[in-house]
Design a protein around this motif. Structure first.
Motif, PDB file in Angstrom:
ATOM      1  N   ASN A 102     112.509  -6.414 157.632  1.00 23.04           N
ATOM      2  CA  ASN A 102     112.709  -5.467 156.532  1.00 23.04           C
ATOM      3  C   ASN A 102     111.440  -5.310 155.688  1.00 23.04           C
ATOM      4  N   THR A 103     110.723  -6.416 155.501  1.00 21.69           N
ATOM      5  CA  THR A 103     109.477  -6.363 154.738  1.00 21.69           C
ATOM      6  C   THR A 103     108.447  -5.509 155.463  1.00 21.69           C
ATOM      7  N   ARG A 105     108.972  -3.194 157.665  1.00 27.82           N
ATOM      8  CA  ARG A 105     109.413  -1.794 157.669  1.00 27.82           C
ATOM      9  C   ARG A 105     109.085  -1.126 156.334  1.00 27.82           C
ATOM     10  N   ARG A 106     109.324  -1.836 155.228  1.00 25.23           N
ATOM     11  CA  ARG A 106     109.037  -1.272 153.910  1.00 25.23           C
ATOM     12  C   ARG A 106     107.548  -0.980 153.750  1.00 25.23           C
ATOM     13  N   GLU A 109     106.691   2.090 155.855  1.00 26.13           N
ATOM     14  CA  GLU A 109     107.247   3.329 155.305  1.00 26.13           C
ATOM     15  C   GLU A 109     106.486   3.782 154.062  1.00 26.13           C
ATOM     16  N   GLU A 110     105.727   2.858 153.462  1.00 28.63           N
ATOM     17  CA  GLU A 110     104.864   3.206 152.335  1.00 28.63           C
ATOM     18  C   GLU A 110     103.486   3.675 152.795  1.00 28.63           C
TER      19      GLU A 110
END
Length: 223
Positions: A102-103, A105-106, A109-110
């Motif tokens: 999740n980290t 991916r975040r 996505e930024e």
């Protein structure tokens, strides 16, 4: 001046002098947009060297113990690693893999650069071990290209990852960006995930010249 810029301008030259960096193919890293840097992991100083040889800031997962140490040494480590882009995660917890995914991916996505060692841990003997499929999930979920890289020589300067590293030559070699848009929407297919991961590891092996072992490094360490 940001802490990242300060570290690169002050500590970077010292480390370049100490380790005599030879950087090959850094121009292959896209100058903007999300990018995954995926490579081998030989010793502790890998995570100190990689952020210093890439123009863009590289964000990566690190053990939370790197930022929770006591005393002057602990504070300096926390200052350095969080400054260059380390995101601390409890990697021993039950949800460690999900938190790391999740980290990553975040970060992607930024539109940032995310660095990952697909082996999941340091090589116990200098060989390249089987990659875990988190790297494949990330590229398929975000569409970010993967730039493979190889660190060469760090294990000779800090054998076993213990103690202070000695001066010497380190080569950091980057390969051509890899994109997997043909597998879009297939991030839950385990065969696709394995195929993507193996293709990345094949490039890392080519760049590093390491012998490949079709076994997870964690199992090799346990054995």
């Amino acid at each position: 001046m940001s802490r990242f810029a300060l570290i690169k301008s002050v500590i970077g030259p010292v480390m370049r002098l100490m380790f005599r960096f030879r950087v090959e193919g850094a121009e292959r890293i896209p100058a903007s947009g999300p990018v995954i840097l995926a490579g081998n992991h030989l010793t502790f100083i890998d995570s100190m060297i990689l952020p210093l040889v890439v123009d863009r800031q590289v964000f990566f997962i690190g053990k939370d113990e790197y930022v929770t140490g006591k005393g002057l040494k602990g504070r300096l480590m926390a200052w350095f690693f969080t400054g260059v882009g380390m995101i601390p995660v409890d990697r021993d917890g039950a949800g460690a893999a999900v938190a790391a995914l999740n980290t990553g991916r975040r970060v992607l996505e930024e539109g940032k650069v995310f660095g990952i060692y697909p082996e999941g841990t340091r090589s116990p003997d200098g060989r390249l071990y089987r990659g875990r499929t988190g790297i494949a999930r990330l590229t398929l979920m975000t569409g970010a290209p993967v730039v493979p890289f190889a660190l060469i020589g760090t294990d000779k300067l800090q054998p076993g990852g213990a103690g202070l590293p000695r001066p010497g030559r380190v080569t950091v070699r980057f390969g051509e960006p890899m994109e997997f848009s043909r597998y879009e929407g297939m991030d839950r297919d385990r065969y696709v995930l394995r195929a993507v991961t193996d293709s990345v590891m094949t490039e890392v092996m080519r760049l590093s010249g390491q012998e490949y072992v079709d076994m997870y490094a964690t199992k090799a360490k346990a054995a």
